[in-house]
Design a protein around this motif. Structure first.
Motif, PDB file in Angstrom:
ATOM      1  N   VAL A  41       0.247 -50.739 -36.064  1.00 43.30           N
ATOM      2  CA  VAL A  41       0.770 -49.337 -36.659  1.00 43.30           C
ATOM      3  C   VAL A  41       1.765 -48.853 -35.769  1.00 43.30           C
ATOM      4  CG1 VAL A  41       0.190 -46.969 -37.327  1.00 43.30           C
ATOM      5  CG2 VAL A  41      -1.657 -48.757 -37.754  1.00 43.30           C
ATOM      6  N   TYR A  73       0.190 -41.055 -31.219  1.00 42.00           N
ATOM      7  CA  TYR A  73      -1.279 -41.444 -31.060  1.00 42.00           C
ATOM      8  C   TYR A  73      -1.397 -42.896 -30.731  1.00 42.00           C
ATOM      9  CZ  TYR A  73      -6.226 -42.489 -32.018  1.00 42.00           C
ATOM     10  OH  TYR A  73      -7.493 -42.792 -31.782  1.00 42.00           O
ATOM     11  N   VAL A  74      -0.626 -43.648 -31.813  1.00 38.44           N
ATOM     12  CA  VAL A  74      -1.034 -45.110 -31.949  1.00 38.44           C
ATOM     13  C   VAL A  74      -0.139 -45.815 -30.549  1.00 38.44           C
ATOM     14  CG1 VAL A  74      -1.327 -45.477 -34.271  1.00 38.44           C
ATOM     15  CG2 VAL A  74       0.872 -45.652 -33.433  1.00 38.44           C
ATOM     16  N   ARG A  76       0.060 -44.460 -27.766  1.00 39.95           N
ATOM     17  CA  ARG A  76      -0.839 -44.026 -26.617  1.00 39.95           C
ATOM     18  C   ARG A  76      -2.082 -44.773 -26.508  1.00 39.95           C
ATOM     19  NH1 ARG A  76      -2.452 -37.835 -25.685  1.00 39.95           N
ATOM     20  NH2 ARG A  76      -2.093 -38.028 -23.197  1.00 39.95           N
ATOM     21  N   PHE A  77      -2.655 -45.368 -27.832  1.00 41.68           N
ATOM     22  CA  PHE A  77      -4.047 -45.863 -27.853  1.00 41.68           C
ATOM     23  C   PHE A  77      -3.709 -47.227 -28.175  1.00 41.68           C
ATOM     24  CE2 PHE A  77      -6.656 -42.570 -26.425  1.00 41.68           C
ATOM     25  CZ  PHE A  77      -6.169 -41.516 -26.803  1.00 41.68           C
ATOM     26  N   SER A  78      -2.688 -48.070 -27.831  1.00 40.08           N
ATOM     27  CA  SER A  78      -2.482 -49.377 -28.025  1.00 40.08           C
ATOM     28  C   SER A  78      -2.374 -50.232 -26.729  1.00 40.08           C
ATOM     29  CB  SER A  78      -1.210 -49.782 -28.765  1.00 40.08           C
ATOM     30  OG  SER A  78      -0.841 -48.972 -29.721  1.00 40.08           O
ATOM     31  N   ARG A  79      -3.293 -51.180 -26.514  1.00 42.66           N
ATOM     32  CA  ARG A  79      -2.944 -51.874 -25.218  1.00 42.66           C
ATOM     33  C   ARG A  79      -1.624 -52.879 -25.512  1.00 42.66           C
ATOM     34  NH1 ARG A  79      -7.956 -54.917 -22.390  1.00 42.66           N
ATOM     35  NH2 ARG A  79      -7.900 -53.136 -21.104  1.00 42.66           N
ATOM     36  N   LYS A  81       1.896 -54.027 -26.619  1.00 38.72           N
ATOM     37  CA  LYS A  81       3.059 -53.444 -27.198  1.00 38.72           C
ATOM     38  C   LYS A  81       4.255 -54.521 -27.829  1.00 38.72           C
ATOM     39  CE  LYS A  81       1.689 -49.745 -25.099  1.00 38.72           C
ATOM     40  NZ  LYS A  81       1.513 -48.603 -25.928  1.00 38.72           N
ATOM     41  N   ASN A 108      -8.572 -52.192 -31.284  1.00 33.78           N
ATOM     42  CA  ASN A 108      -8.263 -50.792 -30.618  1.00 33.78           C
ATOM     43  C   ASN A 108      -8.998 -50.247 -29.420  1.00 33.78           C
ATOM     44  OD1 ASN A 108      -6.460 -50.336 -33.099  1.00 33.78           O
ATOM     45  ND2 ASN A 108      -8.327 -49.070 -33.929  1.00 33.78           N
ATOM     46  N   LEU A 109     -10.104 -50.664 -29.396  1.00 32.78           N
ATOM     47  CA  LEU A 109     -10.807 -49.997 -28.079  1.00 32.78           C
ATOM     48  C   LEU A 109     -10.912 -51.140 -26.925  1.00 32.78           C
ATOM     49  CD1 LEU A 109     -13.945 -48.459 -30.072  1.00 32.78           C
ATOM     50  CD2 LEU A 109     -11.718 -47.215 -29.129  1.00 32.78           C
ATOM     51  N   CYS A 110     -10.822 -52.356 -26.964  1.00 33.22           N
ATOM     52  CA  CYS A 110     -10.281 -53.251 -25.950  1.00 33.22           C
ATOM     53  C   CYS A 110     -11.860 -53.532 -24.959  1.00 33.22           C
ATOM     54  CB  CYS A 110      -9.401 -53.164 -25.212  1.00 33.22           C
ATOM     55  SG  CYS A 110      -7.771 -53.014 -26.201  1.00 33.22           S
TER      56      CYS A 110
END
Lengths: 150, 204
Positions: A41, A73-74, A76-79, A81, A108-110
């Motif tokens: 996203v 948001y996405v 910030r919360f993506s590992r 890039k 998402n949560l890795c």
């Protein structure tokens, strides 16, 4: 009269088809997917952000706040890039008989261990499914090898 | 989580937009219509793609041109059982309120906060109550210091009120009830060896 628009990847709007196709090169698999990982996203919305800026006459108004904040948001919360990494993540997770939903939650949560993965996605261990701890560990290990940055 | 959703709808493009390229005009109308709205499939955050548009006829006595449009949108669609990363927004004696930035109607009611716990006036914020989890004689304050993972327990879609008092809270078309009372849930700092996983910028 039926007008067919080319998809986002070959958008005719800016007249720069080749460039756009190259930019959003996370592959086509995610288009068939219904659920998206935050990192996917993030790439999509970032790409759209430029287009939004180009064509919008008024500056970001109230309604597009949701767009900006979603992008925030996405990001910030993506590992992952870069587009190659994002594509690899989906490829790796796709090899492990996961549902769309499970794939995205894990992406998402890795989680770092099989135990964590099962805590986040308990369905991995429901009756009849073959996800041993070893299999989950292998998957997480493959993920950890994906380079996060260029 | 976020999903792509393909839709078909009738779009009326008003005369003042008709000088724009058609795709742009339709996108503008769809954005105004759908962005930040809660649809049956979720909260719409972006128009992803216009696939096709049919029509363009101007109906007699009607200024706008009408198109039948097929398009794809990006929606935020929570699933019951999904674990989502959020931030703390505020708390009161009923429980916690969490936020995703673009969506802020996430509530963790007191019974879904791990126990033992206590609720006390927040020394840093007169108007707020804060929650403190007590575990093995250590106290863990629940505040905005780090990412909070919660699990979706329930999603409700309250009916649109016909009237609202002037000081009533803004209407929330979608409300998520979450829990932080389970392994891996709650502030990420609670889980030993789990430092911040994602690219968290400083709180600004």
């Amino acid at each position: 009269v039926r007008i067919r628009f080319p998809s986002l990847v070959h958008s005719a709007m800016s007249g720069e088809e080749e460039e756009n196709a190259a930019e959003l090169k996370i592959g086509d698999e995610f288009l068939k997917a219904k659920c998206l990982m935050n990192c996917e996203v993030s790439l999509i919305l970032e790409h759209k952000y430029e287009q939004l800026q180009q064509v919008s006459e008024d500056p970001m108004n109230q309604v597009s706040q949701v767009f900006e904040k979603s992008l925030q948001y996405v990001k910030r919360f993506s590992r992952y890039k870069n587009p190659d990494a994002v594509r690899q993540v989906r490829e790796i997770l796709s090899r492990h008989q996961l549902t769309e939903f499970e794939l995205c939650v894990l992406g998402n949560l890795c989680p770092e261990t099989a135990e964590e993965a099962v805590a986040m996605v308990p369905s991995l261990k429901t009756k009849g499914r073959a996800h041993s701890d070893e299999a989950i560990e292998k998957m997480l290990n493959d993920l950890s090898l994906v380079k996060r940055f260029e | 989580m976020f999903c792509l959703s393909e839709m078909e709808d009738t779009v009326r493009v008003p005369p003042d937009l008709l000088n724009l390229p058609l795709e742009v005009a339709i996108k503008k109308v769809l954005q105004k219509l759908l962005l930040n709205k809660v649809l049956s499939i979720g909260l719409c955050v972006s128009i992803y793609d216009i696939k096709s548009a049919e029509g363009g006829f101007v109906l007699p006595g009607d200024g706008p041109a009408t198109y039948k449009v097929r398009f794809i949108i990006v929606v935020f669609r929570p699933f019951v059982g999904e674990v989502i990363a959020a931030r703390f927004k505020e708390s009161d004696s009923n429980g916690l309120r969490l936020t995703l930035g673009f969506f802020e109607d996430i509530y963790v009611p007191a019974p879904l906060i791990p126990r033992p716990n206590r609720c006390e006036p927040d020394p840093y914020n007169r108007n707020q109550m804060r929650w403190v989890w007590i575990f093995e004689e250590q106290e863990y304050i629940i505040d905005d210091s780090c990412q909070i993972n919660f699990r979706v327990e329930n999603i409700s879609y309250p009916p649109v009120p016909t009237e609202q008092a002037e000081d009533a809270k803004p209407f929330a078309p979608m409300v998520i009830t979450g829990t932080i009372d389970d392994d891996g849930l709650g502030p990420v700092s609670w889980w030993e060896g789990c430092s911040e996983r994602n690219n968290e910028d400083d709180d600004t």
